[in-house]
Design a protein around this motif. Structure first.
Motif, PDB file in Angstrom:
ATOM      1  N   GLN A  43      -6.789   8.675  -5.167  1.00  0.00           N
ATOM      2  CA  GLN A  43      -5.347   8.770  -4.587  1.00  0.00           C
ATOM      3  C   GLN A  43      -4.347   8.937  -5.481  1.00  0.00           C
ATOM      4  OE1 GLN A  43      -3.458   5.324  -2.694  1.00  0.00           O
ATOM      5  NE2 GLN A  43      -5.360   4.179  -3.168  1.00  0.00           N
ATOM      6  N   SER A 109      -3.897   1.911   4.596  1.00  0.00           N
ATOM      7  CA  SER A 109      -3.125   2.250   3.240  1.00  0.00           C
ATOM      8  C   SER A 109      -1.803   2.496   3.915  1.00  0.00           C
ATOM      9  CB  SER A 109      -3.269   3.253   2.609  1.00  0.00           C
ATOM     10  OG  SER A 109      -2.915   4.480   2.853  1.00  0.00           O
ATOM     11  N   LEU A 115      -8.529   1.927   5.050  1.00  0.00           N
ATOM     12  CA  LEU A 115      -9.068   1.353   3.789  1.00  0.00           C
ATOM     13  C   LEU A 115     -10.265   0.557   4.398  1.00  0.00           C
ATOM     14  CD1 LEU A 115      -6.142   0.787   1.565  1.00  0.00           C
ATOM     15  CD2 LEU A 115      -8.156   2.364   1.227  1.00  0.00           C
ATOM     16  N   HIS A 206       4.589   1.460  -2.384  1.00  0.00           N
ATOM     17  CA  HIS A 206       3.237   1.743  -2.443  1.00  0.00           C
ATOM     18  C   HIS A 206       2.898   0.307  -3.311  1.00  0.00           C
ATOM     19  CE1 HIS A 206      -0.591   3.582  -2.998  1.00  0.00           C
ATOM     20  NE2 HIS A 206      -0.471   3.405  -4.171  1.00  0.00           N
ATOM     21  N   CYS A 210      -0.064  -5.545  -1.782  1.00  0.00           N
ATOM     22  CA  CYS A 210      -1.023  -5.949  -3.043  1.00  0.00           C
ATOM     23  C   CYS A 210      -0.214  -6.879  -4.003  1.00  0.00           C
ATOM     24  CB  CYS A 210      -1.654  -4.704  -3.602  1.00  0.00           C
ATOM     25  SG  CYS A 210      -2.471  -3.617  -2.504  1.00  0.00           S
TER      26      CYS A 210
HETATM   27  O1  PXL Z   1      -1.941  -1.562  -0.263  1.00  0.00           O
HETATM   28  C1  PXL Z   1      -3.158  -1.583   0.379  1.00  0.00           C
HETATM   29  C2  PXL Z   1      -4.097  -0.907  -0.649  1.00  0.00           C
HETATM   30  C3  PXL Z   1      -4.907  -1.917  -1.121  1.00  0.00           C
HETATM   31  N1  PXL Z   1      -6.145  -1.429  -1.818  1.00  0.00           N
HETATM   32  C4  PXL Z   1      -6.145  -0.101  -2.324  1.00  0.00           C
HETATM   33  C5  PXL Z   1      -5.458   0.797  -1.762  1.00  0.00           C
HETATM   34  C6  PXL Z   1      -4.231   0.384  -0.975  1.00  0.00           C
HETATM   35  C7  PXL Z   1      -3.102   1.239  -0.622  1.00  0.00           C
HETATM   36  O2  PXL Z   1      -3.262   2.453  -0.977  1.00  0.00           O
HETATM   37  O3  PXL Z   1      -5.309   1.958  -2.438  1.00  0.00           O
HETATM   38  C8  PXL Z   1      -7.439   0.212  -3.099  1.00  0.00           C
END
Ligand code: PXL
Length: 258
Positions: A43, A109, A115, A206, A210
């Motif tokens: 990504q 996501s 995801l 973004h 997390c």
């Molecule tokens: O933000 C959630 C998330 C968690 N983990 C991975 C992601 C994303 C969002 O793109 O790529 C691996």
């Protein structure tokens, strides 16, 4: 010495979310970061192109290897991808009860890309919630986990309370509807704590979910009480969002130097 913190999460090749965000936050918060990889995304800031889940046995082996040598002071889970991995993570963690566990119930996501598989919410609910010191759903995830429709602050609080009934010791509801603020609610054994922050007009974000959960885990590893850890983490994410600069053509990542 810096406490060790473990993330069990997916890889984001663009470095903005997933385990890469977690490791940046752990480092910034004075912790030694470790990562167990569950899945690999291809990504960038614009889109998730591909997701490859690791075999559940590979996830189990990573957890065992880390634990036998470097037992973490706190653990965070992120994208787990599919039920076999969720089961593996839940079983391995349940067999090693001890450090606080922050469960970020990642389902979709920022790009709207799934995801986790369709049956993931039910699996997260039954396997991970009962182990969680705190679970950190956004509204979409809260709806999927609680099975309740959420169209108001009162409904969000009810759904959060439902996740506590399902076994999570505390619930952080992110993005309460109907507030002029970026308002989150922390539901714990002591009641409800409101966490307002200014609503930021930013193209960034973004990896904000997390990073929020990772900052909570880092502060728990440093021995802070849960409420203190969450207040600190909210301030971390708000500052990192406020000073984020454009990077890439889509959702820019946070500024972890903020
Ligand atoms: O933000 C959630 C998330 C968690 N983990 C991975 C992601 C994303 C969002 O793109 O790529 C691996």
């Amino acid at each position: 010495m810096a406490p060790s913190v473990l993330t069990i999460a997916g890889s984001d090749s663009s470095g903005g979310a997933g385990l890469q965000a977690d490791l940046k936050v752990f480092h910034r918060c004075g912790c030694y970061g470790m990562s167990v990889v569950t899945l690999v995304t291809a990504q960038n800031t614009r889109a998730v192109r591909r997701i490859d889940c690791l075999p559940a046995e590979a996830v189990r082996a990573q957890i065992a290897a880390v634990w036998e040598d470097l037992p973490p002071a706190a653990v965070k889970t992120g994208a787990l991808g599919e039920p076999a991995i969720m089961r593996a993570v839940a079983e391995e963690l349940a067999a090693r009860r001890g450090p606080p566990l922050v469960v970020d119930p990642v389902l979709v996501s920022k790009h709207g890309q799934a995801l986790a598989s369709a049956d993931a919410a039910a699996c997260l609910r039954s396997l991970l919630l009962p182990l969680a010191t705190i679970v950190t759903p956004n509204l979409h995830e809260l709806q999927a986990l609680s099975g309740l429709a959420i169209d108001s602050a009162a409904a969000a609080q009810r759904a959060g309370a439902r996740l506590r009934e399902l076994g999570a010791a505390a619930v952080l509801v992110k993005g309460v509807p109907g507030s002029p603020f970026a308002l989150d609610l922390l539901l714990d054994a002591d009641g409800v704590l409101e966490l307002p922050a200014p609503r930021l007009a930013t193209g960034a974000g973004h990896g904000s979910g997390c990073s929020y959960a990772a900052a909570i885990a880092a502060q728990l590893a440093r021995g802070r009480p849960l409420r203190t850890a969450v207040v600190y983490a909210k301030a971390y994410v708000t500052a990192a969002l406020a000073s984020a600069l454009p990077r890439g053509g889509g959702h820019a990542p946070l500024d972890h130097w903020a």
